[in-house]
Enzyme design. Structure first.
Site, mmCIF file in Angstrom:
data_model
loop_
_atom_site.group_PDB
_atom_site.id
_atom_site.type_symbol
_atom_site.label_atom_id
_atom_site.label_comp_id
_atom_site.label_asym_id
_atom_site.label_seq_id
_atom_site.Cartn_x
_atom_site.Cartn_y
_atom_site.Cartn_z
ATOM 1 N N THR A 41 -58.677 100.177 37.433
ATOM 2 C CA THR A 41 -59.682 100.440 38.459
ATOM 3 C C THR A 41 -59.530 99.526 39.673
ATOM 4 O O THR A 41 -58.899 98.467 39.606
ATOM 5 C CB THR A 41 -61.095 100.282 37.882
ATOM 6 O OG1 THR A 41 -61.286 98.939 37.438
ATOM 7 C CG2 THR A 41 -61.325 101.235 36.718
ATOM 8 N N ASP A 42 -60.149 99.957 40.772
ATOM 9 C CA ASP A 42 -60.162 99.147 41.986
ATOM 10 C C ASP A 42 -61.501 98.397 42.061
ATOM 11 O O ASP A 42 -62.294 98.430 41.118
ATOM 12 C CB ASP A 42 -59.920 100.014 43.221
ATOM 13 C CG ASP A 42 -60.975 101.097 43.428
ATOM 14 O OD1 ASP A 42 -62.066 101.024 42.813
ATOM 15 O OD2 ASP A 42 -60.720 102.016 44.208
ATOM 16 N N THR A 43 -61.768 97.758 43.177
ATOM 17 C CA THR A 43 -63.002 96.972 43.306
ATOM 18 C C THR A 43 -64.255 97.837 43.288
ATOM 19 O O THR A 43 -65.341 97.333 43.036
ATOM 20 C CB THR A 43 -62.984 96.134 44.600
ATOM 21 O OG1 THR A 43 -62.815 97.017 45.718
ATOM 22 C CG2 THR A 43 -61.879 95.104 44.581
ATOM 23 N N GLY A 44 -64.103 99.140 43.524
ATOM 24 C CA GLY A 44 -65.237 100.051 43.470
ATOM 25 C C GLY A 44 -65.519 100.563 42.070
ATOM 26 O O GLY A 44 -66.455 101.327 41.857
ATOM 27 N N VAL A 95 -63.514 102.514 40.275
ATOM 28 C CA VAL A 95 -62.900 103.811 39.998
ATOM 29 C C VAL A 95 -61.391 103.627 39.857
ATOM 30 O O VAL A 95 -60.824 102.621 40.294
ATOM 31 C CB VAL A 95 -63.218 104.847 41.101
ATOM 32 C CG1 VAL A 95 -64.717 105.075 41.220
ATOM 33 C CG2 VAL A 95 -62.642 104.443 42.427
#
Length: 141
Positions: A21-24, A26
């Site tokens: 996942t990324d910082t969001g 997702v």
């Protein structure tokens, strides 16, 4: 990861981990390429194609030539997604895979990935060997 295959279609189950996942929160967009690669590799393996053996015995490797991806919905941490793989086109030295990432039947991303065959040491394009072509044709029927 688990693979289900009906020969013509392979399906690989992938759990989304924190590292995907990324910082969001997702799935990072480029990680779909990894999921699709794993699914193609496992589908070929289920058909009896070991890519290391192909390189060593037939001096043939598969390399991605072109990828086109459409993103529709995000996958999130802990989601179980299914990567569906089918061959959309089979030519003398190329295959086009159509792949989909789904969560509970909902389309998250889809891709068309063109793979070509190259010589294992020169990396020059070569034709699919008759044995590999036969194996692929049998799977597609």
């Amino acid at each position: 990861m688990t693979l289900a295959t009906s020969n013509a279609t392979g399906e690989l189950a992938v759990r989304v981990y924190y590292e995907d996942t990324d910082t969001g929160g997702v799935v990072y967009y480029a990680n779909y390429l990894k999921f699709f690669e794993r699914a193609r590799t496992e589908w070929l393996r289920a058909l009896g194609m070991d890519q290391r053996q192909l390189a060593a015995q037939e001096q043939m490797m598969f390399v991605v030539r072109h990828a086109e991806i459409a993103y529709r919905q995000p996958a999130r941490l802990d989601d179980l997604i299914h990567i569906r793989t089918t061959v959309a086109d089979l030519r003398a030295s190329t295959l086009v895979f159509h792949q989909q990432a789904l969560r509970d039947g909902e389309l998250l991303a889809s891709a068309n990935v063109q793979v070509c065959t190259v010589h294992a040491t020169t990396f020059k394009p070569i034709r699919l060997s008759p044995s590999i072509r036969d194996l692929l044709n049998k799977a597609l029927r």
